[in-house]
Design an enzyme around this catalytic site. Structure first.
Site, PDB file in Angstrom:
ATOM      1  N   ARG A   1     -68.175 -81.141  -7.828  1.00 45.57           N
ATOM      2  CA  ARG A   1     -68.732 -80.157  -6.880  1.00 45.57           C
ATOM      3  C   ARG A   1     -67.772 -79.002  -6.677  1.00 45.57           C
ATOM      4  NH1 ARG A   1     -71.814 -84.559  -3.025  1.00 45.57           N
ATOM      5  NH2 ARG A   1     -73.161 -85.296  -4.723  1.00 45.57           N
TER       6      ARG A   1
ATOM      7  N   CYS B   1     -80.312 -80.151  -4.645  1.00 47.46           N
ATOM      8  CA  CYS B   1     -80.833 -80.241  -6.010  1.00 47.46           C
ATOM      9  C   CYS B   1     -82.306 -79.851  -6.092  1.00 47.46           C
ATOM     10  CB  CYS B   1     -80.615 -81.639  -6.560  1.00 47.46           C
ATOM     11  SG  CYS B   1     -78.867 -82.100  -6.548  1.00 47.46           S
TER      12      CYS B   1
ATOM     13  N   LYS C   1     -79.355 -92.456 -10.865  1.00 45.59           N
ATOM     14  CA  LYS C   1     -78.252 -91.619 -10.418  1.00 45.59           C
ATOM     15  C   LYS C   1     -78.004 -91.897  -8.938  1.00 45.59           C
ATOM     16  CE  LYS C   1     -76.711 -86.873  -9.797  1.00 45.59           C
ATOM     17  NZ  LYS C   1     -76.897 -85.464 -10.105  1.00 45.59           N
TER      18      LYS C   1
ATOM     19  N   TYR D   1     -65.519 -86.399 -19.629  1.00 46.01           N
ATOM     20  CA  TYR D   1     -64.647 -85.231 -19.741  1.00 46.01           C
ATOM     21  C   TYR D   1     -63.475 -85.525 -20.671  1.00 46.01           C
ATOM     22  CZ  TYR D   1     -67.604 -83.907 -15.890  1.00 46.01           C
ATOM     23  OH  TYR D   1     -68.720 -83.639 -15.139  1.00 46.01           O
TER      24      TYR D   1
ATOM     25  N   CYS E   1     -80.973 -78.767 -13.025  1.00 47.86           N
ATOM     26  CA  CYS E   1     -80.844 -79.020 -11.589  1.00 47.86           C
ATOM     27  C   CYS E   1     -80.807 -77.678 -10.868  1.00 47.86           C
ATOM     28  CB  CYS E   1     -79.582 -79.820 -11.300  1.00 47.86           C
ATOM     29  SG  CYS E   1     -79.649 -80.629  -9.685  1.00 47.86           S
TER      30      CYS E   1
ATOM     31  N   GLU F   1     -86.636 -96.897 -11.025  1.00 49.86           N
ATOM     32  CA  GLU F   1     -86.409 -95.491 -11.405  1.00 49.86           C
ATOM     33  C   GLU F   1     -86.508 -95.328 -12.923  1.00 49.86           C
ATOM     34  OE1 GLU F   1     -86.169 -92.703  -9.993  1.00 49.86           O
ATOM     35  OE2 GLU F   1     -85.457 -92.919  -7.937  1.00 49.86           O
TER      36      GLU F   1
ATOM     37  N   CYS G   1     -78.872 -77.367  -7.812  1.00 51.79           N
ATOM     38  CA  CYS G   1     -77.812 -77.344  -6.785  1.00 51.79           C
ATOM     39  C   CYS G   1     -76.796 -76.215  -6.947  1.00 51.79           C
ATOM     40  CB  CYS G   1     -77.120 -78.699  -6.688  1.00 51.79           C
ATOM     41  SG  CYS G   1     -76.347 -79.254  -8.213  1.00 51.79           S
TER      42      CYS G   1
ATOM     43  N   LYS H   1     -75.513 -93.353 -13.855  1.00 49.39           N
ATOM     44  CA  LYS H   1     -74.447 -92.464 -13.376  1.00 49.39           C
ATOM     45  C   LYS H   1     -74.118 -92.757 -11.942  1.00 49.39           C
ATOM     46  CE  LYS H   1     -73.696 -87.638 -12.481  1.00 49.39           C
ATOM     47  NZ  LYS H   1     -74.303 -86.464 -12.015  1.00 49.39           N
TER      48      LYS H   1
ATOM     49  N   ARG I   1     -76.825 -85.832  -0.253  1.00 54.06           N
ATOM     50  CA  ARG I   1     -77.883 -85.988  -1.253  1.00 54.06           C
ATOM     51  C   ARG I   1     -78.598 -87.341  -1.131  1.00 54.06           C
ATOM     52  NH1 ARG I   1     -76.513 -81.416  -3.669  1.00 54.06           N
ATOM     53  NH2 ARG I   1     -74.674 -81.118  -4.987  1.00 54.06           N
TER      54      ARG I   1
ATOM     55  N   SER J   1     -66.924 -87.014 -12.910  1.00 55.27           N
ATOM     56  CA  SER J   1     -65.697 -86.274 -12.602  1.00 55.27           C
ATOM     57  C   SER J   1     -64.662 -87.118 -11.859  1.00 55.27           C
ATOM     58  CB  SER J   1     -66.043 -85.020 -11.805  1.00 55.27           C
ATOM     59  OG  SER J   1     -66.766 -85.359 -10.629  1.00 55.27           O
TER      60      SER J   1
HETATM   61  C1  PBG Z   1     -76.062 -81.868 -10.523  1.00 57.54           C
HETATM   62  C2  PBG Z   1     -75.073 -82.794 -11.131  1.00 57.54           C
HETATM   63  C3  PBG Z   1     -73.988 -83.438 -10.519  1.00 57.54           C
HETATM   64  C4  PBG Z   1     -73.329 -84.108 -11.536  1.00 57.54           C
HETATM   65  C5  PBG Z   1     -74.048 -83.910 -12.711  1.00 57.54           C
HETATM   66  N1  PBG Z   1     -75.128 -83.095 -12.434  1.00 57.54           N
HETATM   67  C6  PBG Z   1     -73.469 -83.374  -9.154  1.00 57.54           C
HETATM   68  C7  PBG Z   1     -74.211 -83.982  -8.043  1.00 57.54           C
HETATM   69  O1  PBG Z   1     -75.258 -84.591  -8.206  1.00 57.54           O
HETATM   70  O2  PBG Z   1     -73.733 -83.808  -6.925  1.00 57.54           O
HETATM   71  C8  PBG Z   1     -72.069 -84.911 -11.366  1.00 57.54           C
HETATM   72  C9  PBG Z   1     -71.204 -84.990 -12.572  1.00 57.54           C
HETATM   73  C10 PBG Z   1     -69.813 -85.395 -12.307  1.00 57.54           C
HETATM   74  O3  PBG Z   1     -69.390 -85.735 -11.183  1.00 57.54           O
HETATM   75  O4  PBG Z   1     -69.057 -85.402 -13.291  1.00 57.54           O
HETATM   76  N2  PBG Z   1     -76.947 -82.443  -9.646  1.00 57.54           N
END
Ligand code: PBG
Length: 341
Positions: free
Chosen positions: A210, A134, A200, A318, A124, A238, A126, A253, A222, A279
């Site tokens: 973030r 991204c 996603k 995690y 990515c 997708e 970002c 995700k 996004r 997260s």
């Molecule tokens: C990068 C990315 C993100 C996550 C994984 N790859 C953040 C986003 O898309 O803003 C999120 C992972 C998480 O929240 O644990 N694009």
């Protein structure tokens, strides 16, 4: 009143009477082989920097990641995914594809010491751009799809050259899987698999990440590239597209709020399905358990079991290392939701 002749035929409690019986008839079992542990790496030496929004998770410099991985492998986890935090951010995301980028350096160090560890990299832009999107942003301030996918292919190739075992594009640009697949194939990486973040969603559950990866967009959000949480059929489109472009594993995700998507994807597509317990999902359980409101271990295992029950066979969480450590405690087996259940 039920009469004794007809009622007993329906006693479902019979199979719940004891722990061994419950284990015997359990429909969903988990194995440590299915878990992927995410790590954040940043420039520097000797750094283990706790992430405030994710208690128990830290950013590591490449040298401090090595002893951490020793513990991971020792605990029984053999797959991990890397997220990079560069010192330098610019408009071209140059640290994302540089040979000396943080991920590339980390990959070389990790693969040297742990040749058998499956090392996945997130693809990515970002965290590498000042604007924090991204993809690349054009003069009009729009995210430019087609120049972004060319750059993402360069990023993937640089990871492959540095030793990545599998690449995972998370940017949600159209056509990126195809661009990455062709770039890899041309350079002799035909056997390097792609796990696409196919479905996603534009999710509030990414909040803590973030902060962890310093990757929040400087302006806007996004929503022009990540999916609308209201959409289900679009997720199937997708996924079909990513598969047609050559994805080997597809991911849904976030995970817990999207069990219906995992379920439908697993019924429609005969490919391995990964679920990313993101997260915010981690931090929710952590915060509630730190306040003594819930039982952390039971809640984590119930969550993971639900992802498996929905149809996912691979889990990014995690909690992966913690689950492995729990699994090594006497009286706890991963196939069970609680000790001695
Ligand atoms: C990068 C990315 C993100 C996550 C994984 N790859 C953040 C986003 O898309 O803003 C999120 C992972 C998480 O929240 O644990 N694009």
């Amino acid at each position: 009143m039920q009469n004794n002749e007809s009622f007993p035929a329906t006693r479902l409690r019979r199979l719940r009477g004891s722990a061994p019986l419950r284990r015997l008839v359990r429909e969903t079992r988990l194995s440590l082989d299915q878990f992927i542990m995410p790590y954040f790496v940043r420039e520097g030496r000797g750094i283990v920097e706790p992430i405030e929004a994710m208690p128990g998770i830290s950013r590591f410099s490449p040298d401090s990641l090595l002893p951490e991985l020793e513990e991971l492998v020792e605990a029984g986890i053999h797959s991990m995914i890397l997220f990079g935090i560069p010192d330098l951010k610019d408009e071209k995301a140059s640290q994302a594809w540089s040979r000396e980028g943080i991920i590339q350096k980390t990959l070389r160090a990790v693969k040297k010491q742990f040749p058998d560890l499956l090392v996945i990299t997130d693809i990515c832009l970002c965290a590498y751009t000042r604007h924090g999107h991204c993809g690349l942003v054009n003069e009009k301030g729009e995210i430019d799809n087609d120049s972004s996918i060319r750059l993402l292919a360069d990023v993937a190739l640089s990871h492959a050259e540095a030793g990545a075992d599998l690449v995972a594009p998370s940017d949600m640009m159209d056509g990126r899987v195809k661009a990455i697949r062709s770039a890899l194939d041309v350079k002799g990486f035909q056997n390097l698999p792609v796990m696409s973040y196919a479905a996603k969603y534009a999710s509030a559950f990414y909040g803590p990440f973030r902060e962890a990866a310093h990757s929040a967009p400087a302006s806007g959000d996004r929503k022009t590239y990540q999916m609308d949480p209201a959409n289900r059929k679009e997720a199937m489109r997708e996924i079909s597209l990513d598969l047609a472009e050559g994805a080997d594993i597809i991911m849904v995700k976030p995970a817990l709020a999207y069990l219906d998507i995992i379920r439908e994807a697993s019924q429609k597509f005969d490919v391995p399905i990964a679920a990313y317990s993101v997260s915010g999902e981690y931090s929710m359980i952590k915060a509630a358990s730190e306040k003594g409101m819930v039982d952390e271990r039971n809640m984590v295992m119930e969550t993971m079991t639900s992802l498996a029950r929905a149809g996912a066979g691979i889990f990014l969480t995690y909690y992966a290392k913690q689950i492995a450590l729990w699994n090594n405690e006497p009286g706890f087996a991963l196939t069970s939701l609680v000790s001695n259940s």
